[in-house]
Design an enzyme around this catalytic site. Structure first.
Site, short mmCIF file in Angstrom:
data_model
loop_
_atom_site.label_atom_id
_atom_site.label_comp_id
_atom_site.label_asym_id
_atom_site.label_seq_id
_atom_site.Cartn_x
_atom_site.Cartn_y
_atom_site.Cartn_z
N CYS A 2 47.92 40.19 13.04
CA CYS A 2 46.96 40.57 14.06
C CYS A 2 45.61 39.89 13.80
CB CYS A 2 46.69 42.07 14.12
SG CYS A 2 48.17 43.06 14.37
N ARG A 27 47.88 34.46 13.78
CA ARG A 27 48.03 35.72 13.04
C ARG A 27 48.95 36.71 13.75
NH1 ARG A 27 44.17 36.39 9.18
NH2 ARG A 27 44.54 38.61 9.21
N TRP A 73 50.49 41.35 16.20
CA TRP A 73 51.83 41.20 15.61
C TRP A 73 52.33 42.62 15.44
CZ3 TRP A 73 54.54 42.59 11.16
CH2 TRP A 73 55.71 41.86 10.92
N ASN A 97 43.79 45.95 12.65
CA ASN A 97 44.76 45.15 11.90
C ASN A 97 45.13 45.96 10.66
OD1 ASN A 97 46.20 43.14 10.58
ND2 ASN A 97 44.35 42.15 9.79
N GLY A 98 46.43 46.15 10.42
CA GLY A 98 46.85 46.90 9.24
C GLY A 98 47.81 48.02 9.64
N GLU A 475 62.63 26.25 -0.71
CA GLU A 475 61.54 26.00 0.22
C GLU A 475 62.03 25.18 1.42
OE1 GLU A 475 58.82 27.21 0.78
OE2 GLU A 475 57.65 25.76 1.92
N LYS A 479 61.75 26.56 5.23
CA LYS A 479 61.01 25.80 6.24
C LYS A 479 61.89 25.61 7.47
CE LYS A 479 57.98 25.86 5.35
NZ LYS A 479 56.99 26.42 4.54
N GLU A 482 62.65 29.10 9.33
CA GLU A 482 61.54 29.80 10.00
C GLU A 482 61.08 29.10 11.27
OE1 GLU A 482 57.82 30.43 7.84
OE2 GLU A 482 58.06 28.55 6.79
N HIS A 498 81.68 29.62 -6.41
CA HIS A 498 82.02 31.02 -6.70
C HIS A 498 82.03 31.87 -5.43
CE1 HIS A 498 82.15 30.23 -10.94
NE2 HIS A 498 81.04 29.54 -10.81
N LYS A 595 51.01 34.36 10.43
CA LYS A 595 50.56 33.57 9.30
C LYS A 595 50.25 34.42 8.08
CE LYS A 595 49.06 29.72 7.42
NZ LYS A 595 50.13 28.82 6.94
#
Ligand code: M6R
Length: 600
Positions: A2, A27, A73, A97-98, A475, A479, A482, A498, A595
């Site tokens: 947010c 965000r 968000w 936000n939170g 990574e 990448k 996402e 395995h 983000k």
């Protein structure tokens, strides 16, 4: 998560707030809204989806000089118009936000007191709480202070009190919020890019500080109602950082900035001499064990660091995902250093892990990008990476800069333990000098895009490697998934047989990394195992093999192993980018992501 923006000043506020929200859209982008004072009343406008939708439906020239805005968000309740912020109850309209963890208990009490809720959000409960407490306190500052103490969780709040048409209030606890001041007026924002068009001067708020902004003044109080004298900080970066500068996406621009980011990060601390590291890094000579704690890509840099520090400094390194670490038994002692890695410096789980280590009396070192962020401020020591503002949700340049710092820390620890000598450090420095050019060559290599073209229609893509190459595979895989939404798994090359090898079918792309000489033969055997089962192998290595067991090869220039990962990751970033572009994905703002993850 947010983004919050607020403005009060001599100019009209709507376009300024919208501009700020656009700069913070990374965000969160589920819905957006704005509330403004207009002729004695508060008008609120909200839309589902991107800020663009909101922008089309509001008057950018509305006669208002004070307002708050939000890009969301979603946490509590669907991403729809009703749940979008701002939320109003009685005399209070707020953006948040939170997460307010005890909002259900609070809501039940407020329902008993006659409040009616339209949305499913915790934010609307906060607005009602403010209104309820105000009825008793009759003073806005005291109301904010008292209400904040009644809630558990994290918050950054922008608050309009309907009877004070000239005042914007803001407060925070464990969620980022800055207060900025310029000739055009005063602002609140979740992050610096929102205000850079107007000013680069800002104040940082500490937990439970309350900022009171008017047309020509900013007053900041602590939780005991005392006026604070805060330092007015200057943001050193430039405005271009928040612009695409001709690149189609921020992600591509940020990949292209990596030669400079590497240079700036390394040369801020190291001039080739161990003395420079001693001067610029904290004294870490007493530590014998390291815990690295982080989330997502930052966690993956910790895995690379583990491989390097264990090999070159022969120190045990434990790497953990912060959301797990914070609730687990820790086995540290007085010789343990806890390293927190975070681009934003605001990731809630990493911040909680830092606080846990501090509570237990353990020394903490933060590797952070955003100057003045919570993790940077609370850790005992901080080393800043010099990545500049990173906008794309998928991190690239900050990840690379974190690797650069870990290369330096490896040298530092190894030297302190007498395992690297000056001559060896000189040799590494020779390679460091070559790195910006090598990074540039790789970034400019169009062949990696062709690999993206070959794999983008597949449903599953595997990354395999051993040791440090496995850490890089993690990574590469993150990448890809996402931003392109392709299911991708990173696996230790030797572990595949395995179980997971059963997923390999005719033409399944397998990106196989082998940059560690000692393990190459073993990895090649594992590659042959998948090749025999029909995989299309993209082989990433530093040495041209004598036989052809792959379909495509990416040959990376060889540098000292302490630096090698920094080059290897770049083709993986570029392949993911091209795959996502071919699939027409929203590269800078992938679905469901944000983000900065400031909720648990
Ligand atoms: O700001 P932080 O470095 O603490 O963020 C950690 C993760 O949320 C972040 O790396 C995330 O995994 C990125 N989307 C990866 O590209």
């Amino acid at each position: 998560m947010c983004g919050i923006v607020g403005y009060v000043g001599k100019d009209k506020c709507v376009s300024k707030i919208i501009h700020g929200l656009e700069a913070l859209e990374y965000r969160g982008y589920d819905s957006a809204g704005i509330a403004i004072f207009n002729k004695g009343k508060v008008d609120t406008f909200k839309e589902q989806g991107r800020i663009e939708n909101l922008k089309k439906r509001i008057d950018l020239e509305a006669e208002s000089h004070l307002g708050i805005g939000h890009t969301r968000w979603a946490t509590h309740g669907e991403a729809n118009k009703i749940n979008a912020h701002p939320h109003t109850q009685g005399k209070f309209t707020i953006v948040h936000n939170g997460i307010i963890e005890n909002y259900i208990e609070l809501k039940q009490d407020l329902l008993k007191n006659g409040y009616v809720f339209l949305s499913e959000t915790d934010t609307e409960v906060m607005a009602a709480l403010l209104d309820f407490v105000y009825k008793e306190e009759k003073d806005v500052l005291k109301t904010i202070q008292k209400s904040c103490k009644m809630i558990r969780g994290s918050f950054a709040l922008g608050i309009l009190f309907h009877d004070n048409e000239d005042t914007l209030y803001a407060t925070r606890l464990s969620s980022p919020l800055i207060v900025a001041s310029g000739e055009e007026g005063n602002f609140i924002a979740s992050d610096v890019p929102a205000i850079l068009e107007f000013t680069n001067k800002y104040y940082l708020l500490d937990d439970l500080d309350i900022a009171v902004l008017k047309n020509e003044s900013v007053t900041i109080y602590n939780q005991y109602n005392e006026v604070l004298k805060k330092e007015l900080l200057t943001f050193e970066g430039n405005m271009e950082a928040g612009q695409k500068q001709g690149f189609e996406h921020f992600m591509l621009k940020e990949i292209h900035e990596q030669d400079n980011v590497f240079y700036e990060t390394i040369h801020s601390y190291f001039d080739g001499s161990i003395d420079s590291l001693k001067q610029n890094f904290p004294d870490l000579s007493n530590f014998k064990k390291i815990d690295i704690v982080a989330c997502g890509s930052a966690y993956h840099t910790g895995l690379v660091a583990k491989s390097l520090i264990e090999e070159y400094a022969v120190m045990p390194v434990n790497v953990e995902v912060a959301s797990e670490y914070r609730y687990k038994q820790s086995f540290y002692d007085n010789n343990t250093l806890v390293i927190l890695v975070s681009q934003s410096g605001e990731t809630a789980d990493t911040l909680a892990a830092l606080r846990k280590a501090k509570t237990d009396g353990i020394t903490t070192l933060a590797i952070v990008n955003v100057v003045g962020s919570s993790i940077a401020r609370e850790a005992d020591h901080v080393i800043y990476i010099k990545a500049g503002i990173e906008i794309a949700v998928a991190t690239t340049k900050a990840y690379l800069a974190q690797l650069a710092i870990f290369s330096l820390l490896t040298i530092y620890f190894a030297y302190q333990r007498k395992l690297l000598k000056d001559e060896q450090i000189n040799k590494i420095y020779e390679d460091i000098k070559k790195m910006p050019n090598l990074i540039r060559q790789i970034v400019d290599n169009q062949e990696y895009f062709m690999i993206g073209d070959k794999v983008f229609q597949h449903q599953n893509i595997f990354f395999i490697g051993r040791d440090i190459d496995y850490a890089l595979s993690m990574e590469g895989s993150l990448k890809l998934k996402e931003i392109s939404y392709i299911n991708s798994v990173a696996y230790q090359a030797g572990e595949l047989k395995h179980g997971t090898i059963s997923l390999i079918e005719e033409d399944t792309p397998v990106i196989a990394l082998s940059t560690k000489d000692e393990l190459r033969e073993k990895t090649i055997s594992n590659i042959k195992e998948v090749k025999a089962r029909g995989a299309k192998v993209i082989y990433v290595t530093t040495e041209m093999p004598k036989e052809k067991f792959y379909d495509e090869i990416i040959l990376i220039p060889r540098v000292h192993p302490i630096l090698q990962s920094i080059l290897v990751i770049i083709p993986l970033q570029l392949i993911s980018y091209k795959v996502a572009k071919n699939k027409d994905c929203d590269i800078d703002k992938p679905r469901n992501l944000a983000k900065s993850v400031t909720v648990e």
